[in-house]
Design a protein around this motif. Structure first.
Motif, PDB file in Angstrom:
ATOM      1  N   PHE A  61      54.809  43.944 -24.449  1.00  0.00           N
ATOM      2  CA  PHE A  61      54.083  45.242 -24.948  1.00  0.00           C
ATOM      3  C   PHE A  61      53.940  46.279 -23.973  1.00  0.00           C
ATOM      4  O   PHE A  61      54.601  47.449 -24.215  1.00  0.00           O
ATOM      5  CB  PHE A  61      52.698  44.694 -25.674  1.00  0.00           C
ATOM      6  N   ALA A  62      53.184  45.991 -23.054  1.00  0.00           N
ATOM      7  CA  ALA A  62      53.019  47.146 -21.815  1.00  0.00           C
ATOM      8  C   ALA A  62      52.609  46.187 -20.581  1.00  0.00           C
ATOM      9  O   ALA A  62      51.526  45.643 -20.957  1.00  0.00           O
ATOM     10  CB  ALA A  62      52.190  48.151 -22.207  1.00  0.00           C
ATOM     11  N   ALA A  63      53.196  46.188 -19.568  1.00  0.00           N
ATOM     12  CA  ALA A  63      52.667  45.489 -18.484  1.00  0.00           C
ATOM     13  C   ALA A  63      51.674  46.311 -17.674  1.00  0.00           C
ATOM     14  O   ALA A  63      51.501  46.097 -16.496  1.00  0.00           O
ATOM     15  CB  ALA A  63      53.905  45.146 -17.664  1.00  0.00           C
ATOM     16  N   ALA A 110      46.977  45.845 -22.092  1.00  0.00           N
ATOM     17  CA  ALA A 110      45.854  45.078 -22.707  1.00  0.00           C
ATOM     18  C   ALA A 110      44.921  45.918 -23.306  1.00  0.00           C
ATOM     19  O   ALA A 110      44.363  45.838 -24.364  1.00  0.00           O
ATOM     20  CB  ALA A 110      45.156  43.946 -21.747  1.00  0.00           C
ATOM     21  N   GLU A 111      44.670  46.971 -22.593  1.00  0.00           N
ATOM     22  CA  GLU A 111      43.628  47.876 -23.036  1.00  0.00           C
ATOM     23  C   GLU A 111      44.020  48.728 -24.086  1.00  0.00           C
ATOM     24  O   GLU A 111      43.346  49.149 -24.894  1.00  0.00           O
ATOM     25  CB  GLU A 111      43.084  48.849 -21.914  1.00  0.00           C
ATOM     26  N   LEU A 112      45.461  49.082 -24.322  1.00  0.00           N
ATOM     27  CA  LEU A 112      45.936  49.807 -25.146  1.00  0.00           C
ATOM     28  C   LEU A 112      45.646  48.913 -26.770  1.00  0.00           C
ATOM     29  O   LEU A 112      45.542  49.445 -27.569  1.00  0.00           O
ATOM     30  CB  LEU A 112      47.323  50.173 -25.056  1.00  0.00           C
ATOM     31  N   ALA A 125      52.737  36.364 -26.843  1.00  0.00           N
ATOM     32  CA  ALA A 125      51.755  37.280 -26.122  1.00  0.00           C
ATOM     33  C   ALA A 125      51.070  36.551 -25.019  1.00  0.00           C
ATOM     34  O   ALA A 125      50.436  35.565 -25.062  1.00  0.00           O
ATOM     35  CB  ALA A 125      51.023  37.857 -27.234  1.00  0.00           C
ATOM     36  N   LYS A 126      50.920  37.408 -24.046  1.00  0.00           N
ATOM     37  CA  LYS A 126      50.164  37.084 -22.899  1.00  0.00           C
ATOM     38  C   LYS A 126      49.093  38.274 -22.632  1.00  0.00           C
ATOM     39  O   LYS A 126      49.740  39.292 -22.211  1.00  0.00           O
ATOM     40  CB  LYS A 126      50.851  36.625 -21.482  1.00  0.00           C
ATOM     41  N   PHE A 127      47.888  38.111 -22.489  1.00  0.00           N
ATOM     42  CA  PHE A 127      46.865  39.165 -22.269  1.00  0.00           C
ATOM     43  C   PHE A 127      46.234  38.997 -21.063  1.00  0.00           C
ATOM     44  O   PHE A 127      45.863  37.793 -20.577  1.00  0.00           O
ATOM     45  CB  PHE A 127      45.760  39.124 -23.545  1.00  0.00           C
ATOM     46  N   GLY A 128      46.212  40.130 -20.245  1.00  0.00           N
ATOM     47  CA  GLY A 128      45.195  39.896 -18.904  1.00  0.00           C
ATOM     48  C   GLY A 128      44.868  41.174 -18.272  1.00  0.00           C
ATOM     49  O   GLY A 128      45.583  42.311 -18.772  1.00  0.00           O
ATOM     50  N   GLN A 129      44.153  41.005 -17.336  1.00  0.00           N
ATOM     51  CA  GLN A 129      43.720  42.440 -16.567  1.00  0.00           C
ATOM     52  C   GLN A 129      43.709  42.050 -15.131  1.00  0.00           C
ATOM     53  O   GLN A 129      42.962  41.417 -14.504  1.00  0.00           O
ATOM     54  CB  GLN A 129      41.998  42.274 -17.161  1.00  0.00           C
TER      55      GLN A 129
END
Ligand code: HXC
Length: 257
Positions: A61-63, A110-112, A125-129
């Motif tokens: 989605f966006a890295a 993730a913030e987007l 999907a993988k989400f992280g900060q």
């Protein structure tokens, strides 16, 4: 407008923006953030559009924010560039935004997703900060929106360790609205957006605004806001149409009046 980093199209009453820097896993550079703001602002101004879908690629989605662009910046560079503020136009858009997330949604990516109203994720999907691993912290609202979305314990875990969570954990935690098979992702997002766009625009905007108030104020203030917004919708023709159509057992024809 000639966009370099995004693809913009309309599907009926739905605006679709696809992030398009696949070689950099859709890393969010200043140009992309500006173009995304322009595209969303144009959809906000377009009366024919009722909802917007923001999609990325299959692998990402966006890295995150573009690390190569940020690497050498000084405090004053970052301070005056105000990259965070560049998201203002996106967040100000009153029409619902749906994120269609496949693959990596990390850092600014993730913030987007967190800045969208509905998050539909593919099973991949993988989400992280991961900002902490770079010597920084989230800078596009992640410490605030992620914490509101999934609570302090999980937000601390993700933000302090930089680990990723998969789609299933993200849905269980409340960050993701629905998880769908990868080959259904865009269709699901577009049809949810088309559904939203088919309803009375005033009711949709009021519903979104009222839920946002829940994020930002206390309960009694929020309930008061909801009551006024609810009452105000009885001034619309669409409310009459919606209810008369129900009584007459037919489909309503909303006219955004
Ligand atoms: C710039 C990036 C990038 C990024 C990936 N690329 N993420 N470029 N900024 N955030 C580039 C890589 O350099 C590489 O370019 C190409 O995309 C493919 O990535 P690979 O790393 O080769 O792919 P892979 O091995 O599959 O690993 C995928 C990945 C990894 C796990 C997502 O790329 C990664 O960890 N990326 C960084 C994620 C991150 O830290 N995001 C947070 C950024 S900070 P080349 O030219 O080598 O092919 C942030 C702060 C927001 O978002 C707030 C700011 C105010």
């Amino acid at each position: 407008a000639a966009y370099e980093t995004i693809l913009v199209e309309t599907r009926g009453a739905v605006g679709l923006v696809t992030l398009n820097r696949p070689k950099a896993l859709n890393a969010l550079n200043a140009r992309l953030i500006g173009e995304l703001g322009d595209a969303i602002q144009a959809f906000e101004a377009d009366e024919a559009i009722g909802a917007v879908v923001i999609a990325g690629g299959e692998k990402a989605f966006a890295a995150g924010a573009d690390i190569t662009e940020m690497a050498s910046k000084s405090f004053t560079d970052v301070y005056f560039a105000d990259l965070g503020g560049a998201w203002g136009r996106l967040v100000a858009c009153r029409k619902p935004r749906i994120a269609a997330v496949s693959g990596y949604a990390l850092g600014g990516g993730a913030e987007l997703a967190q800045m969208c109203d509905v998050v539909i994720a593919s099973e991949t999907a993988k989400f992280g900060q991961p900002e902490i691993t770079l010597g920084i912290i989230p800078g596009f609202g992640g410490t605030q929106r992620l914490t509101r979305a999934i609570g302090k314990a999980k937000a601390m875990d993700l933000i302090l360790t930089g680990r990723m969570m998969d789609a299933e954990e993200a849905e269980r935690s409340g960050l993701v609205s629905r998880v769908v098979p990868g080959d259904r992702l865009l269709d699901e997002a577009l049809s949810a957006a088309a559904k939203i766009a088919s309803f009375s625009r005033a009711a949709v905007l009021a519903a979104k605004e009222a839920v946002e108030v829940a994020h930002e104020t206390g309960l009694s203030e929020g309930v008061r806001f909801e009551r006024r917004a609810f009452q105000a919708l009885f001034a619309t023709e669409d409310q009459k149409e919606g209810m008369v159509a129900f009584v007459e057992k037919r489909k309503p024809a909303f006219r955004n009046r």
